[in-house]
Design an enzyme around this catalytic site. Sequence first.
Site, PDB file in Angstrom:
ATOM      1  N   HIS A 276       0.837  -1.207   0.000  1.00 41.57           N
ATOM      2  CA  HIS A 276       0.000   0.000   0.000  1.00 41.57           C
ATOM      3  C   HIS A 276       0.872   1.257   0.000  1.00 41.57           C
ATOM      4  O   HIS A 276       0.699   2.147  -0.838  1.00 41.57           O
ATOM      5  CB  HIS A 276      -0.912  -0.016   1.228  1.00 41.57           C
ATOM      6  CG  HIS A 276      -1.784   1.191   1.341  1.00 41.57           C
ATOM      7  ND1 HIS A 276      -3.082   1.206   0.895  1.00 41.57           N
ATOM      8  CD2 HIS A 276      -1.554   2.430   1.850  1.00 41.57           C
ATOM      9  CE1 HIS A 276      -3.607   2.406   1.109  1.00 41.57           C
ATOM     10  NE2 HIS A 276      -2.696   3.161   1.701  1.00 41.57           N
ATOM     11  N   GLU A 277       1.800   1.318   0.933  1.00 40.92           N
ATOM     12  CA  GLU A 277       2.659   2.506   1.011  1.00 40.92           C
ATOM     13  C   GLU A 277       3.569   2.604  -0.208  1.00 40.92           C
ATOM     14  O   GLU A 277       3.919   3.702  -0.646  1.00 40.92           O
ATOM     15  CB  GLU A 277       3.469   2.489   2.305  1.00 40.92           C
ATOM     16  CG  GLU A 277       2.629   2.444   3.586  1.00 40.92           C
ATOM     17  CD  GLU A 277       1.563   3.521   3.670  1.00 40.92           C
ATOM     18  OE1 GLU A 277       1.732   4.598   3.055  1.00 40.92           O
ATOM     19  OE2 GLU A 277       0.539   3.291   4.343  1.00 40.92           O
TER      20      GLU A 277
END
EC number: 3.4.17.19
Length: 511
Positions: A276-277
């Site tokens: 996600h990051e």
Amino acid sequence: MTPEAAYQNLLEFQRETAYLGSLGALAAWDQRTMIPRKGHGHRARQMAALARLLHERATDPRIGEWLEKVEGSSLVEDPLSDAAVNVRAWRRAYERARAIPERLAVELAQARSEGETAWEALRPRDDWQGFLPYLKRLFALAKEEAEILMAVGPDPLDPPYGELYDALLDGYEPGARARDLEPLFRELSSGLKGLLDRILGSGRRPDVGVLHRHYPKEAQRAFALELLQACGYDLEAGRLDPTAHPFEIAIGPGDVRITTRYYEDFFNAGIFGTLHEMGHALYEQGLPEAHWGTPRGEAASLGVHESQSRTWENLVGRSLGFWERFFPRAKEVFSSLADVRLEDFHFAVNAVEPSLIRVEADEVTYNLHILVRLELELALFRGELFLEDLPEAWREKYRAYLGVAPRDYKDGVMQDVHWSGGMFGYFPTYTLGNLYAAQFFAKAQEELGPLEPLFARGEFTPFLDWTRRKIHAEGSRFRPRALVERVTGSPPGAQAFLRYLEAKYGALYGF
């Protein structure tokens, strides 16, 4: 002074300001990762001093003089030219900054720093009453800021504000308004609840126990680094560190950092949190470096930013093709996966189950978590809810939308860092990001062909290059809505996302 000279002055002045902001980003990263416990008080004062300096620069009367020289000149005749994009954004930022008293800017910076520090200490202790005074101060300051920005008004190209909440929402998602979000969220939640009912009624259940075996932290980190490199994240221009609440932060060109958290008894948090990051970081690493320090070189919005993170976490990272490529390696790294079949693992990482924690929610229920937060924020800013009553209102909405309710505060109203940092109006951008992501991904497949076979071969460059050309390279040239429509041919909506979920989870759950 000629318009060209004035524009050059603006470029140099605003880039200098961006360097100072970059130092603030570095201090914020340090505060969330490495700072000694006794350093928080000094850091809050540092951030307040920096906020004071940045506010002084943001309200420097020379900005207004330079803008007047450039506005109306041939430099900005084309509304999509780099100069026009920059000048319009600088004018908006200048008027908003001038309207905010220095006292309020400094108070907000200090309250946000102190609020995050308090949240980190008080959440593990489940101390809502201890946290409430910090939240009250942050809400009062945010409301004061919203009232001022409401009077300033939006960008002339955007719809008018209809209520206080719009003035804060607009800072995260330019052009978004509560009156548009509410029907969109109703359409989405109706589709999601119907899909959720069919999933829960299907009788199929993956064995999620395989995700709760032993996964050593160091092995998770090593595997996460392999995934980052394979997907295209430049590790020479970034780093991966542990933290309490995962985030990505761009210090500047060549320095875009990722953080994550690992649980040795839960595979998803560390690995999918990293993906996600990474999606956020790929966007930042793909922005045009020549335009760094100007609006033209910035992301279009938080919603567009979130579209990139959710794409890599879910549409790529939870696809069968992705794990056809990486599951054999995962079995080598984690001995606890030795007896697990690929199909069972893929089903497990896509399990759908109503839960309490937003950041660990599945694709089907995630946006219901956001709906809860949107409705609570709207009620607070409309004067329909008091902060003292927030925990019970939270529980009631979780029962209504997800059929579960927290027994404590830390997994309820205190679970997110956002409110402790005064980030009211931020949450809707997560759902907008999911909707944008589905539309972008569908268009990419239309133009590139099926993507999962590429992922299965470890070929991520074609898709990454497509996002770089279509989205990243544009920076903030277009408003989010206009960017989505330009890339996909359709305005933002719920249907592409619902179709994606229907196809994926219909196959997994057999309907």
